[in-house]
Every structure is written in C-alpha cells, then in structure tokens.
Scaffold this motif. Structure first.
Motif, mmCIF file in Angstrom:
data_model
loop_
_atom_site.group_PDB
_atom_site.id
_atom_site.type_symbol
_atom_site.label_atom_id
_atom_site.label_comp_id
_atom_site.label_asym_id
_atom_site.label_seq_id
_atom_site.Cartn_x
_atom_site.Cartn_y
_atom_site.Cartn_z
ATOM 1 N N HIS A 1 25.251 -2.704 54.448
ATOM 2 C CA HIS A 1 25.020 -4.066 54.186
ATOM 3 C C HIS A 1 23.581 -4.714 54.209
ATOM 4 O O HIS A 1 22.940 -4.597 55.013
ATOM 5 N N VAL A 2 23.186 -5.286 53.113
ATOM 6 C CA VAL A 2 22.025 -5.927 53.051
ATOM 7 C C VAL A 2 22.008 -7.475 53.141
ATOM 8 O O VAL A 2 22.695 -8.047 51.929
ATOM 9 N N LEU A 3 21.679 -8.084 54.144
ATOM 10 C CA LEU A 3 22.001 -9.563 54.395
ATOM 11 C C LEU A 3 21.091 -10.646 53.833
ATOM 12 O O LEU A 3 19.715 -10.423 53.993
ATOM 13 N N ASP B 1 25.078 0.028 63.119
ATOM 14 C CA ASP B 1 23.711 -0.309 63.511
ATOM 15 C C ASP B 1 23.092 -1.314 62.727
ATOM 16 O O ASP B 1 23.335 -1.449 61.533
ATOM 17 N N VAL B 2 22.304 -2.232 63.527
ATOM 18 C CA VAL B 2 21.627 -3.200 62.962
ATOM 19 C C VAL B 2 20.587 -3.013 63.000
ATOM 20 O O VAL B 2 19.623 -2.768 63.993
ATOM 21 N N SER B 3 19.454 -3.383 61.967
ATOM 22 C CA SER B 3 18.303 -2.921 61.765
ATOM 23 C C SER B 3 17.440 -4.028 60.895
ATOM 24 O O SER B 3 18.096 -4.658 60.012
ATOM 25 N N VAL C 1 14.587 -8.089 55.773
ATOM 26 C CA VAL C 1 16.104 -8.329 55.468
ATOM 27 C C VAL C 1 16.631 -7.576 56.848
ATOM 28 O O VAL C 1 16.224 -6.408 57.277
ATOM 29 N N MET C 2 17.795 -8.152 57.340
ATOM 30 C CA MET C 2 18.789 -7.394 58.267
ATOM 31 C C MET C 2 19.719 -6.587 57.743
ATOM 32 O O MET C 2 20.251 -7.047 56.533
ATOM 33 N N THR C 3 20.044 -5.377 58.233
ATOM 34 C CA THR C 3 20.782 -4.638 57.570
ATOM 35 C C THR C 3 21.668 -4.371 58.265
ATOM 36 O O THR C 3 21.481 -4.187 59.829
ATOM 37 N N VAL D 1 29.769 2.854 59.917
ATOM 38 C CA VAL D 1 30.240 4.155 59.811
ATOM 39 C C VAL D 1 31.670 4.063 60.319
ATOM 40 O O VAL D 1 31.872 3.794 61.517
ATOM 41 N N GLY D 2 32.661 4.625 59.431
ATOM 42 C CA GLY D 2 34.104 4.634 59.765
ATOM 43 C C GLY D 2 34.599 6.259 60.061
ATOM 44 O O GLY D 2 33.994 6.819 59.181
#
Length: 185
Positions: free
Chosen positions: A170-172, A128-130, A150-152, A156-157
């Motif tokens: 991830h915080v990009l 999920d990208v937010s 920030v895009m995150t 989930v595996g």
C-alpha cells in the motif's frame, strides 16, 4: 468493530479488525477497503489492472517465486479522491485456484476467495509500515511534490503451514493515521 474512517481531514485505518471476515464481507462488501469506505458513508471505487509479471526482488523472495506472479494493481478512491495505490502479488497457482485473476473478486475480496480455495491465511497477517520517498509516478498520482515522503504498508499473508500467498504493498496519500494494538503482558 474496526473504526476506519475516511473524511476530508484524513484516513484512520484500524488494523485491529479490518481483515476479519465479518468486516471484509459486511453488507456484501468486496474486501476490507470497500467495507470501511461504505461504513463511513463514502463511495468506494477502484481502478484495477490484473496481469502476470515478475515480482520485485523483495516480493519474489517473500513469495518464494522466481517467475511470473499475478499482480493486482489498484488505484483506490473514495468518490473522486485517490486514497491509496495498492499492488498485490500472488503466486500463479494460488490465484488460479482462488479465481482472483479477474477484476471483481466478489464478496470479501481475495482473502475470502483464497480461504475458499484452501489457502486460508489464518488468524493474522504481518504488516510492516515504513516511510520512503515517493517515486515520480506515485508523486504525480497522489498529487505530491517530487521527493515527498510516502507512508507504505507491506502486508504479508501466510497459510497455517507458513506459505506466503499474498504480498500487498500500500502507498498512502496524505493524512493517514494507522491504529494498532500491542500486547502489554
């Protein structure tokens, strides 16, 4: 093949194949990030802190864990340039079986170690990208103004039977492009 590049103008993250075994383990890489930075001619490095603590409520719910989990907190660089902040949360029994409580998880990284330990994440993961406001700590680390967005990516595996064995957040930094493919039929 994944077309991931990290350059002065930004980062292209191609999610279509970055987690495939041949991509994660290419030329002895220690995971997807290591492989893609090397592939682009960069110098990957990570500052890694491994610890046990309670996961944030949303992560704990996904993992089905109410107590401590293993946290792999990473600051990931290309040379001296910070590219992303990454926290991975893993149930303790999975981390122990897969041997991923040490800093260096070997060729292919934690996904390969989990597969070897019987926690194969199968053919796909969910991401999920937010977009959200950076925390003060994130803004300072990434060199952003307070209150910047920030895009995150929330990765989930799951195993074949549906058990969540990894949640990676991830915080990009600035300048990312995310590439996905979607079915049309």
């Amino acid at each position: 093949m994944a077309n991931n590049t990290i350059g002065t103008d930004g980062v292209l993250r191609d999610a279509r194949s970055r987690y495939r075994t041949d991509q994660r383990e290419e030329n002895g890489a220690h995971g997807a990030y290591d492989a893609e930075v090397r592939r682009g001619g960069g110098a990957p490095r990570a500052e890694v802190d491994v610890r046990r603590e309670a996961a944030p409520a949303d992560v704990a719910e996904l993992l089905g864990e109410s107590g401590e989990v293993v946290v792999r907190a990473r600051r990931m660089f290309d040379g001296d340039r910070l590219i992303q902040l990454v926290n991975t949360y893993i149930p303790v029994d999975v981390a122990q079986a897969a041997g991923v409580e040490q800093v260096d998880t070997g060729v292919g990284g934690i996904i390969s170690r989990m597969r070897e330990a019987g926690f194969d994440q199968g053919a796909e993961a969910t991401e999920d990208v937010s977009l959200r406001a950076a925390t003060d700590v994130e803004a300072v680390a990434l060199g952003l103004q307070a209150g910047s967005s920030v895009m995150t990516i929330n990765h989930v595996g799951r195993t074949e039977d549906g058990r969540v064995v990894e949640v990676t957040q991830h915080v990009l930094s600035d300048g990312w492009t995310l590439r996905y493919s979607v079915p049309l039929v």
